[in-house]
Motif scaffolding. Sequence first.
Motif, PDB file in Angstrom:
ATOM      1  N   VAL A  40      29.705  29.776 -55.719  1.00 19.06           N
ATOM      2  CA  VAL A  40      29.076  29.518 -56.836  1.00 19.06           C
ATOM      3  C   VAL A  40      29.493  27.793 -57.503  1.00 19.06           C
ATOM      4  O   VAL A  40      28.894  27.137 -57.812  1.00 19.06           O
ATOM      5  CB  VAL A  40      29.273  30.503 -58.101  1.00 19.06           C
ATOM      6  CG1 VAL A  40      28.788  29.859 -59.545  1.00 19.06           C
ATOM      7  CG2 VAL A  40      28.635  31.746 -58.023  1.00 19.06           C
ATOM      8  N   GLU A  60      31.876  31.068 -66.815  1.00 17.30           N
ATOM      9  CA  GLU A  60      30.891  31.325 -67.688  1.00 17.30           C
ATOM     10  C   GLU A  60      29.837  32.198 -67.261  1.00 17.30           C
ATOM     11  O   GLU A  60      29.443  33.264 -67.717  1.00 17.30           O
ATOM     12  CB  GLU A  60      30.448  30.129 -68.604  1.00 17.30           C
ATOM     13  CG  GLU A  60      29.537  30.307 -69.752  1.00 17.30           C
ATOM     14  CD  GLU A  60      29.060  29.274 -70.453  1.00 17.30           C
ATOM     15  OE1 GLU A  60      28.172  29.235 -71.192  1.00 17.30           O
ATOM     16  OE2 GLU A  60      29.815  27.947 -70.221  1.00 17.30           O
ATOM     17  N   THR A  61      29.338  32.049 -66.036  1.00 18.61           N
ATOM     18  CA  THR A  61      28.566  32.626 -65.134  1.00 18.61           C
ATOM     19  C   THR A  61      29.016  33.959 -65.190  1.00 18.61           C
ATOM     20  O   THR A  61      28.082  34.888 -65.422  1.00 18.61           O
ATOM     21  CB  THR A  61      28.141  31.937 -63.869  1.00 18.61           C
ATOM     22  OG1 THR A  61      27.601  30.590 -64.334  1.00 18.61           O
ATOM     23  CG2 THR A  61      27.126  32.866 -63.035  1.00 18.61           C
ATOM     24  N   TRP A  62      30.180  34.131 -64.808  1.00 20.89           N
ATOM     25  CA  TRP A  62      30.643  35.785 -64.411  1.00 20.89           C
ATOM     26  C   TRP A  62      30.409  36.299 -65.640  1.00 20.89           C
ATOM     27  O   TRP A  62      30.248  37.484 -65.867  1.00 20.89           O
ATOM     28  CB  TRP A  62      31.801  35.758 -63.673  1.00 20.89           C
ATOM     29  CG  TRP A  62      31.683  35.133 -62.113  1.00 20.89           C
ATOM     30  CD1 TRP A  62      32.225  33.871 -61.975  1.00 20.89           C
ATOM     31  CD2 TRP A  62      30.974  35.620 -61.423  1.00 20.89           C
ATOM     32  NE1 TRP A  62      31.812  33.763 -60.562  1.00 20.89           N
ATOM     33  CE2 TRP A  62      31.340  34.696 -60.090  1.00 20.89           C
ATOM     34  CE3 TRP A  62      29.973  36.678 -61.045  1.00 20.89           C
ATOM     35  CZ2 TRP A  62      30.390  35.002 -59.088  1.00 20.89           C
ATOM     36  CZ3 TRP A  62      29.499  37.150 -59.968  1.00 20.89           C
ATOM     37  CH2 TRP A  62      30.011  36.000 -58.825  1.00 20.89           C
ATOM     38  N   ARG A  64      28.702  35.771 -68.213  1.00 22.67           N
ATOM     39  CA  ARG A  64      27.181  36.204 -68.946  1.00 22.67           C
ATOM     40  C   ARG A  64      26.846  37.266 -68.008  1.00 22.67           C
ATOM     41  O   ARG A  64      26.267  38.317 -68.570  1.00 22.67           O
ATOM     42  CB  ARG A  64      26.370  34.941 -68.535  1.00 22.67           C
ATOM     43  CG  ARG A  64      26.677  33.714 -69.409  1.00 22.67           C
ATOM     44  CD  ARG A  64      26.113  33.826 -70.712  1.00 22.67           C
ATOM     45  NE  ARG A  64      26.345  32.631 -71.626  1.00 22.67           N
ATOM     46  CZ  ARG A  64      25.487  31.446 -71.806  1.00 22.67           C
ATOM     47  NH1 ARG A  64      24.536  31.479 -71.329  1.00 22.67           N
ATOM     48  NH2 ARG A  64      25.730  30.629 -72.563  1.00 22.67           N
ATOM     49  N   ALA A  83      24.154  34.732 -59.459  1.00 25.10           N
ATOM     50  CA  ALA A  83      25.211  33.735 -59.792  1.00 25.10           C
ATOM     51  C   ALA A  83      24.893  32.556 -59.801  1.00 25.10           C
ATOM     52  O   ALA A  83      24.947  31.645 -60.736  1.00 25.10           O
ATOM     53  CB  ALA A  83      26.537  34.064 -59.450  1.00 25.10           C
ATOM     54  N   GLN A  86      22.158  31.568 -62.494  1.00 23.85           N
ATOM     55  CA  GLN A  86      22.678  31.565 -63.551  1.00 23.85           C
ATOM     56  C   GLN A  86      23.617  30.197 -63.917  1.00 23.85           C
ATOM     57  O   GLN A  86      23.359  29.801 -64.991  1.00 23.85           O
ATOM     58  CB  GLN A  86      23.742  33.203 -64.082  1.00 23.85           C
ATOM     59  CG  GLN A  86      24.276  32.997 -65.150  1.00 23.85           C
ATOM     60  CD  GLN A  86      23.143  33.180 -66.325  1.00 23.85           C
ATOM     61  OE1 GLN A  86      22.648  34.145 -66.370  1.00 23.85           O
ATOM     62  NE2 GLN A  86      23.132  32.474 -67.249  1.00 23.85           N
ATOM     63  N   ALA A  87      24.379  29.984 -62.984  1.00 27.64           N
ATOM     64  CA  ALA A  87      25.291  28.786 -62.880  1.00 27.64           C
ATOM     65  C   ALA A  87      24.157  27.373 -63.193  1.00 27.64           C
ATOM     66  O   ALA A  87      24.526  26.615 -63.819  1.00 27.64           O
ATOM     67  CB  ALA A  87      26.049  28.744 -61.835  1.00 27.64           C
ATOM     68  N   LEU A  90      22.674  27.393 -66.579  1.00 23.45           N
ATOM     69  CA  LEU A  90      23.673  26.838 -67.515  1.00 23.45           C
ATOM     70  C   LEU A  90      24.063  25.349 -67.372  1.00 23.45           C
ATOM     71  O   LEU A  90      24.320  24.626 -68.488  1.00 23.45           O
ATOM     72  CB  LEU A  90      25.238  27.585 -67.162  1.00 23.45           C
ATOM     73  CG  LEU A  90      25.340  29.054 -67.699  1.00 23.45           C
ATOM     74  CD1 LEU A  90      26.588  29.706 -67.159  1.00 23.45           C
ATOM     75  CD2 LEU A  90      24.904  29.073 -69.154  1.00 23.45           C
TER      76      LEU A  90
END
Length: 196
Positions: A40, A60-62, A64, A83, A86-87, A90
Amino acid sequence: MRPVQDVVGQREDEAGLARRALEGERTAWDALVSRHHHRVVVSLLARGIRVDRAHELAQETWARLLQQQQKGMLTELRLPQLAITQATFLAADEVRRVRRESLAGAVEELPESHHPVDPSVSAEQRLLSEEQLSRAQAALQQCSASAQRVFQLACDGQELPHAEVAARVGLSVQRVRQILCEVRKKLRSALEEEAP
């Protein structure tokens, strides 16, 4: 080359961890984070995110994903693709926020607005982070154009399968895997390199 049994065992292990994580088992989450966190971070570095910020966005990804699981919003856990996606969201959201703030501020504030700084991070840590990013970018620039293209396709958040990357760039799947290993090794060496 790894034996087929190892690959199959790893996939089963990954599927088991994902199933247990979806059931809320914390140790399974910890194992998955440990296994995929680096990928990630590297995907964020490939997008030009500073090293310190890439680590923060990955954390923050984890968080969330864990919150989504606790709320029953996750029905499937395909990692590292989920992941990385999501990252990427963000990171894109942060870029939009910074742009909005910079447009609302005075022109003199524009450069600083484009480089938000965490006040809890010392100037020395910020310099080290920027130095690591510069080294990683320099290492990536030393790679051939085709290697950079392969890395971008495989690690930019789309997480394309190696076969699709190979088809897009006109190489064999094995060569794509070799290139990715070589590029990741260069990036890892650049990031672990001691400052002069």
